[in-house]
Write an enzyme that holds these catalytic residues in place. Structure first.
Site, PDB file in Angstrom:
ATOM      1  CG  LEU A   1     -14.783  21.527 -49.872  1.00  0.00           C
ATOM      2  CD1 LEU A   1     -13.410  21.206 -50.468  1.00  0.00           C
ATOM      3  CD2 LEU A   1     -15.305  20.335 -49.098  1.00  0.00           C
ATOM      4  CG  ASP A   2     -16.135  24.298 -43.178  1.00  0.00           C
ATOM      5  OD1 ASP A   2     -17.202  24.707 -43.669  1.00  0.00           O
ATOM      6  OD2 ASP A   2     -16.079  23.564 -42.184  1.00  0.00           O
ATOM      7  NE  ARG A   3     -10.252  31.234 -43.611  1.00  0.00           N
ATOM      8  CZ  ARG A   3     -10.111  32.210 -42.726  1.00  0.00           C
ATOM      9  NH1 ARG A   3     -10.696  33.381 -42.932  1.00  0.00           N
ATOM     10  NH2 ARG A   3      -9.411  32.029 -41.630  1.00  0.00           N
TER      11      ARG A   3
ATOM     12  CB  THR B   1     -12.157  21.850 -45.438  1.00  0.00           C
ATOM     13  OG1 THR B   1     -12.660  21.899 -44.105  1.00  0.00           O
ATOM     14  CG2 THR B   1     -12.195  20.417 -45.922  1.00  0.00           C
TER      15      THR B   1
END
Length: 243
Positions: free
Chosen positions: A54-56, A58
């Protein structure tokens, strides 16, 4: 930081957590000061294998494998699209139509490092979306990704013309303020500056649906985090009762 506080489910083969926003999935040499979930998990549980990321900024549900056999199994599930991934996002404006699919290939930006773009020369990418609630300024959208391209939801929602709120890369980095939602907002007597309701990417990994190695079906969910829930609550109040 206590990883046990984020635990959703743990077995001998996998561990599923509710990742807080602001935490990297794996260590990044460019963001050495920021802790990663993988590092924290290895300290707590020993062997940990990354299956997806997951993106930082998110938040939400994420799965790690606990042994090599499980890593192969779950990596293959993701590769063959047998894991269903659902997200909740606050997007700017009101998407029309309120339900649809975005089937647009994605590739790296030719100039801007770390940014992605839709381009017919890119890799296939498919996202389904459904508007759950609309509030004028923003809409709460349920999203399902069928592929796992970098920044897929963010790129696709930008392509649709309704980027994720507080997305500095694909939209605007402007935080969500109560004064922008509440018509008669006033600062408190001793408050000099308004604190944002939400100052990070308004995207949350909500559910993972999959079948484990023993044939057991799992539908695991991470509830909407407090910052996004606060925005949705205020938007609902400002909208008034449904008549």
């Amino acid at each position: 930081m206590r990883v046990n506080d984020w635990l959703i489910k743990i077995t001998d083969d996998f561990i599923v957590l509710n990742k807080p926003a602001g935490l990297l999935t794996i260590p990044d040499r460019h963001d050495g000061e920021i802790p990663s979930l993988q590092t924290l998990l290895k300290k707590a549980y020993g062997n940990i294998f990354t299956v997806h990321r997951l993106d930082r900024d998110t938040s939400g549900v994420i799965l790690f494998a606990r042994n090599e056999a499980a890593h192969r199994y779950y990596s293959q599930l993701f590769e063959s699209r047998e894991i269903r991934k659902y997200y909740l996002g606050l997007v700017t404006g009101q998407p029309e139509p309120p339900q649809g699919s975005i089937d647009e290939p994605i590739m790296e930006h030719p100039v801007q490092k770390g940014k992605m773009v839709t381009n017919r020369k890119g890799r296939p990418a498919l996202t389904d979306y459904e508007v759950l609630e609309t509030f004028g300024l923003y809409s709460l959208v349920k999203l399902q990704i069928h592929t796992g391209r970098t920044h897929q939801i963010r790129v696709h929602m930008k392509h649709l013309g309704h980027p994720i709120a507080v997305d500095e890369l694909y939209g605007k980095a402007v935080p969500v303020l109560l004064s922008a939602i509440k018509k008669k907002y006033k600062l408190g007597k001793f408050t000099e500056e308004e604190r944002p309701l939400l100052s990070r990417l308004a995207l949350h990994a909500w559910q993972l649906h999959f079948t484990d190695q023993n044939g057991l079906a799992h539908e695991l969910e991470a509830p909407l985090p407090k910052d996004m829930q606060a925005v949705v609550s205020q938007l609902r109040k400002s909208k008034g009762p449904i008549i």
